[in-house]
Write an enzyme that holds these catalytic residues in place. Structure first.
Site, PDB file in Angstrom:
ATOM      1  N   GLY A  82       0.829  -1.204   0.000  1.00 14.26           N
ATOM      2  CA  GLY A  82       0.000   0.000   0.000  1.00 14.26           C
ATOM      3  C   GLY A  82       0.862   1.252   0.000  1.00 14.26           C
ATOM      4  N   SER A  83       0.368   2.259   0.687  1.00 18.59           N
ATOM      5  CA  SER A  83       1.009   3.574   0.612  1.00 18.59           C
ATOM      6  C   SER A  83       2.393   3.629   1.243  1.00 18.59           C
ATOM      7  CB  SER A  83       0.125   4.613   1.283  1.00 18.59           C
ATOM      8  OG  SER A  83      -1.139   4.623   0.650  1.00 18.59           O
ATOM      9  N   THR A  84       2.746   2.624   2.061  1.00 24.64           N
ATOM     10  CA  THR A  84       4.099   2.674   2.626  1.00 24.64           C
ATOM     11  C   THR A  84       5.133   2.637   1.510  1.00 24.64           C
ATOM     12  OG1 THR A  84       4.153   0.281   2.858  1.00 24.64           O
ATOM     13  CG2 THR A  84       3.404   1.528   4.774  1.00 24.64           C
TER      14      THR A  84
END
Lengths: 501, 496
Positions: A221-223
């Site tokens: 995801g956004s990590t």
């Protein structure tokens, strides 16, 4: 009658000669085959005849051998129970050991070449050489916190993992996989009990025997935006540079639009990179990824540790628990050309991008440690059976340098902004500078999202003291905020008790 | 009777010529050897304690001292009642018996918890019981020496003993399995916790009968009628007794499910017939009958099962014990693994894992000991057995009467055969059968019967080595013996 008596004497000698020849066959020719036969319980009994060494962390024994009255003289017990199960593994009577019990078996069992001097001395004194002791890097407080917080998370996730490392050394401060299991029944001398305990765990939902911190790969995801941001910073984009954003972005040639998590996030046409990271702007990073191209993103990922297949966590010099390779996956069309849709989705950590929790922690650690990524390790020291001689004290070493100090500083600023102003507020720690990045990853249409958080803590001098990754699988909404909260708790515990360096 | 014609050729018969050499009793040699044997037993006990307990207790010497006292008593009895008996027999048997007690005590130590070890007194556990049985057995053997002042006197009870022997052999077969069967072999008579193997005593009784019967019938049995392939075969009607014993053996095999005992009795009989008649044909007939019978039992076991199934199963295990390593083949597999683990030098006394062996105190004691003393130690044990057997045969050679020759020769061969059957069985040389290992295995009846056997051998060897009155004179026979038999007459030396 004497002649037949003499012949009977010869017959007797022949009979005894046959016995002698047969004993030679068994005890000399076939001896090795019989000695090492699978059916020979003696090998096992002999193994349990000598005291296996302890595995310890912070001065507390986590795996000890207790003397018994039984035929197998020592029983392996794990006083920490399920809390340390995935780090220590277990040593079953029948079957293969797992975890550090397997990796450090030679030293723990006392058969390692390093202990040859002890064995020679014990040969003279007639003592039975005990096994050596393995001292871990774990901070018991951090491990306790990680275990308790994961188990009692506020979003009801049943699966997940947390790993904390010291960014400046690579020493693992906490490593927890949820659900966990009690290794004690698995080491039982009652093989029926051990087998049924194993079978139960093997079939249990959530696969408790699996070490998710090292072996589970999930969409980050956004990590993953930190990696993309690093690539951007190295390609002429500053942290205050305006990048294209918007409420929706449909990559060329593909109909599936990419949207932000909420309409309030970066609806404007342009935002700074800093803002894009702070608010986790999907459209901004999707466009950024398409602009940079797949090769740049793949290369940057590789520099952070993606695609490494032979990473192990254990002793610094050699061996250790295997780590599943993190992957960026395919961003191409079947014909080999760039697929902008895949590239856009990959740039926000979806599509085929897969990451281990350890990899997440290593990204945060590299950012916190001025762009230098240290090799993670669990074994701090090896102690001789008599605890006097010290073998193999860990000497931290740099694994790679994914970004320059300047890029790392910029990334640090942006990640700190995430915690102070953005999605990662739950990770804040009084008196420390905390940076991080949340992630909410879709896994499958019918399953809730995974909640991620990667982050670090800096002391007042700007020195990195802890880097962490927490993932709550299928946590659904609020998962990443909860992951951030847990990560903050773990780092606070690691600061209070840093564990072995 | 070639030896009788040239007595000086055998050292054992040197006493017949006092002018050449004085007969010596060699009792002091026996005493020295006995002390040496007991020193070995004490050292073995100390080594076991050092390994199993990590310390040598102050009382390690107590079992060895108790055994020494018992055997010293036996030595004194021999000194007075059989002064010319073979001096090697008692020390050799004492060594085996002592090592047996030591090994059984070693099993007790391994089984006991640390708290129980302190309470392990001299007569505790199977080792202590074996020590007690040794005491009783040696007293019985001494009593037999005292009562039987001339071995020929027992021939008066030959038919009684023969009948008793057959009853003893057949007894477990006719008794219900609940009191006669242990581990699938119907060899026992159990009364409460007390059990005896009547077959052990039957050996002795039957041998007395065989010896007596064959001395009477040997002339008839050695008559040849058919010559075939250069071998004289007996007349059909003379086969009768052999066939009877063969049938009894097979019945034992089938109904007591024990090839070993069957082989033992039949081998014993064939050997005595051969010694009595000097006809190789009897050996061939015996071997063909026995192996034919065994093969038949195997085929029947495969085809119809029933009472033959056990023998068929044992043969299958023997052919491939690793086919079912955890059930049928378990015992044999574990025995082989123990022996193999011992290797050349063994794990040292107390260093092995004998408790992994099923029946380690009985059938598999040789494997249990073998793990700890290795090939070299087992070879030494075999040599001691061989020494006892050959000394028994030497007593048979030296003694002057046919009954004594047959009795001693038969007993010595039976002992050898028993060692061969059990050691061969546990080492996969022959199919495994439940036999005790003489003097080593735990168990009162076996120990007692074998000590009585040794008493008879001592008595016969005393008669053989005792100096005669005058050069070339008659045997110094006590009055009351049976009349001198025809075969003792010098006319026999002209026989080819």
């Amino acid at each position: 009658m004497n002649a037949p008596l003499r012949r009977v004497g010869i017959v007797v000698i022949v009979l005894f000669g046959l016995l002698f020849a047969n004993l030679n066959w068994i005890q000399a020719y076939k001896a090795d085959e019989y000695r090492t036969s699978d059916y020979n319980g003696r090998v096992q009994v002999a193994k349990y005849d000598r005291k296996r060494g302890n595995i310890e962390a912070g001065g507390t024994a986590l795996a000890v051998s207790k003397e018994t009255d039984g035929e197998l003289k020592y029983l392996r017990t794990y006083p920490g129970g399920a809390k340390y199960a995935h780090v220590l593994g277990y040593e079953p009577v029948n079957g293969t050991a797992t975890g550090l019990e397997r990796v450090e078996n030679d030293f723990l069992a006392g058969t390692s070449d390093q202990l040859i001097v002890n064995r020679l001395r014990d040969m003279v004194t007639g003592d039975r050489t005990a096994g050596g002791n393995v001292l871990l890097t774990l901070s018991r407080q951090a491990q306790d916190t990680a275990y308790d917080e994961l188990r009692n998370n506020n979003v009801g996730a049943t699966k997940g993992a947390a790993i904390a490392i010291d960014p400046s050394t690579g020493a693992v401060q906490a490593l927890v996989s949820m659900p966990s299991f009690d290794p004690n029944p698995l080491a039982s001398h009652d093989t029926n009990e051990a087998t049924s305990a194993y079978n139960e765990l093997e079939q249990a939902a959530g696969r408790p025997l699996r070490n998710r911190a090292l072996a589970e790969v999930l969409p980050p995801g956004s990590t993953f935006k930190i990696v993309v941001a690093a690539a951007a910073l190295e390609n002429g984009i500053g942290k205050e540079t305006q990048i294209p954003a918007g409420s929706s972005y449909t990559p060329p040639t593909s109909g599936e639009p990419i949207r932000n998590a909420a309409p309030s996030i970066c609806p404007q046409a342009q935002v700074t990179l800093m803002t894009a990271v702070t608010d986790s702007c999907n459209t901004g990073f999707a466009k950024l990824g398409v602009q940079l191209g797949p090769d740049v993103i793949k290369e940057k990922s590789r520099q952070f540790g993606f695609e490494q297949e032979d990473l192990t966590v254990g002793r610094l010099g050699e061996g250790g628990l295997g780590v599943e390779a993190s992957r960026t996956g395919s961003m191409e069309n079947p014909d080999g050309g760039v697929d902008p849709a895949a590239l856009a989705q990959s740039s926000i950590g979806q599509r085929d991008v897969r990451m281990t929790p350890l990899q997440g922690a290593m990204i945060a650690a590299a950012v916190a440690h001025n762009g230098s990524q240290m090799r993670p390790y669990l074994v701090r020291q090896l102690l001789a059976p008599d605890r006097t001689t010290v073998y193999d004290t860990a000497d931290p070493r740099e694994l790679r340098r994914p970004v320059s100090g300047q890029v790392a500083a910029d990334l640090r600023d942006m990640m700190v902004s995430v915690v102070e102003n953005g999605t990662g507020r739950n990770a804040r720690i009084n008196g420390y500078t905390v940076g991080g990045k949340t992630g909410t990853a879709q896994s499958a249409p019918d399953r809730p999202d995974h909640g991620w958080f990667i982050g670090f803590a800096l002391d007042s001098n700007g020195n990195a003291v802890s880097a962490v990754c927490v993932v709550l699988e299928e946590a659904g909404s609020g998962g990443s905020a909860e992951a951030a909260r847990i990560a903050g708790r773990i780092m606070r515990a690691a600061i209070a008790q840093p564990g072995g360096r | 009777m070639t030896a009788a014609a040239t007595p000086a050729s055998s050292p054992a018969t040197a006493g017949e010529r006092p002018g050449v050499r004085m007969a010596r009793s060699r009792r002091n040699a026996e005493l020295s050897l006995l002390f040496l044997a007991m020193a070995l037993v004490a050292a073995y006990g100390a080594m076991v304690e050092a390994k199993v307990l990590d310390t040598v207790t102050p009382g390690f010497w107590v079992p060895a001292a108790a055994l020494t006292a018992v055997f010293l008593g036996m030595h004194l009895v021999i000194r007075f009642l059989a002064p010319f008996a073979d001096p090697a027999l008692l020390p050799a048997v004492a060594l085996l018996n002592g090592l047996g007690v030591g090994f059984l005590r070693r099993l007790d130590l391994a089984r006991a918890t640390p708290e129980e070890r302190a309470d392990l007194t001299i007569f505790a556990g199977i080792g202590g019981r074996q020590l007690a049985w040794t005491l009783i057995s040696v007293i019985l053997a001494a009593t037999l020496l005292a009562v039987m002042r001339d071995h020929r006197s027992v021939s008066r009870y030959a038919y009684t003993l023969g009948l008793a022997g057959i009853v003893l052999v057949m007894l477990p077969a006719v008794l219900p399995a609940s009191i006669s069967e242990i581990n699938g072999a119907k060899l026992w008579v159990r009364i409460g916790s007390f059990s005896i193997q009547p077959g052990e005593f039957a050996k002795l009784a039957l041998l007395v009968f065989f010896a007596y019967y064959l001395v009477r019938k040997r002339e008839v049995l050695s008559l040849a009628s058919h010559r075939f392939l250069g071998i004289d075969f007996p007349r059909g009607r003379d086969l009768g007794p052999v066939l009877v014993v063969w049938v009894i053996s097979l019945l034992v095999l089938v109904f007591e499910k024990d090839l070993g005992t069957s082989l033992l009795y039949f081998g014993m009989f064939v050997a005595t017939v051969y010694i009595a008649t000097e006809r190789v044909s009897w050996l061939l007939i015996g071997l063909v009958l026995f192996f034919g019978g065994a093969y038949l039992a195997y085929v029947l076991g495969e085809a119809v099962g029933g009472p033959f199934a056990n023998f068929y199963l044992r043969a299958q295990i023997w052919l491939d014990p690793f086919a079912q390593p955890y059930d049928d083949g378990y015992q044999l597999v574990q025995g082989l693994l123990a022996l193999g683990t011992g290797g050349l030098f063994g794990a040292g006394p107390g260093g092995g894992q004998p408790l992994l062996l099923p029946e380690v105190q009985n059938d598999f004691i040789f494997a249990g000991i073998g793990e700890e003393i290795g090939l070299f130690g087992l070879s030494a044990l075999l040599v001691i057995y061989l020494l006892i057997v050959e000394r028994g045969l030497r007593a048979a050679l030296a003694v002057r009467d046919s009954f004594g020759k047959l009795l001693a020769g038969g007993l010595a061969f039976t002992l050898a055969l028993q060692v061969f059957v059990i050691v061969g069985g546990i080492s996969k040389l022959i199919p495994l059968t439940g036999q005790t290992t003489p003097f080593l295995s735990a168990g009162g009846s076996s120990l007692m019967a074998n000590w009585l056997l040794i008493a008879v051998l001592l008595r016969v060897s005393d008669a053989g080595r005792r100096p005669v009155n005058g050069v070339g004179g008659k045997v110094n026979r006590p009055s009351g013996g049976p009349p001198e038999q025809l075969h003792g007459a010098p006319t026999e030396v002209i026989k080819p």
